[in-house]
Motif scaffolding. Structure first.
Motif: not given
Length: 126
Positions: A5-20, A22-30, A48-52
């Motif tokens: 559904t549109e709702e689920k699609f938006l949720l998944v997109n936002q979720y995957i966006g948040l993972l991306d 976090i990945d970028e933040a880890f690069g900056h942390i290192l 990152v902790t808040m995002a987790f």
């Protein structure tokens, strides 16, 4: 083919966006740790902790939407492993922290993130 559904699609997109993000933040942390910029690394880690925590809460919401997908549900429960690793972080010894990030926390996140992305891929890629 799995459809959302549109709702689920938006949720998944936002979720995957948040993972991306976090990945970028880890690069900056290192990079910050390698440059001995303790303050920046610590601030990024707080983000990152808040995002987790957002992921943890989102997993509960998304579990209702994907209750009929055992692979997705399993990956939601596997996030607890990433949280366990994250709880080890204490900003006292930069070298220890750099090793912990490089060898424990970031790899745990990357492994889990790759698996959840694989589970969600059929929903957002045609």
């Amino acid at each position: 083919m799995n459809t959302l559904t549109e709702e689920k699609f938006l949720l998944v997109n936002q979720y995957i966006g948040l993972l991306d993000i976090i990945d970028e933040a880890f690069g900056h942390i290192l990079v910050s740790l390698e440059r001995k910029n303790h303050h920046d690394a610590e601030q990024l880690w707080e983000d990152v902790t808040m995002a987790f925590m957002q992921i943890h809460e989102s997993n509960k919401v998304l579990a209702d939407h994907f209750a009929d997908q055992p692979g997705v549900i399993q990956q939601f429960s596997q996030f607890d492993f990433v949280l366990e690793k994250a709880h080890l972080v204490q900003f006292t010894d930069d070298r220890f922290l750099e090793i912990l990030m490089k060898e424990k926390i970031y790899p745990a996140f990357l492994g889990w993130s790759g698996q959840i992305n694989q589970q969600f891929r059929p929903y957002y890629i045609n």
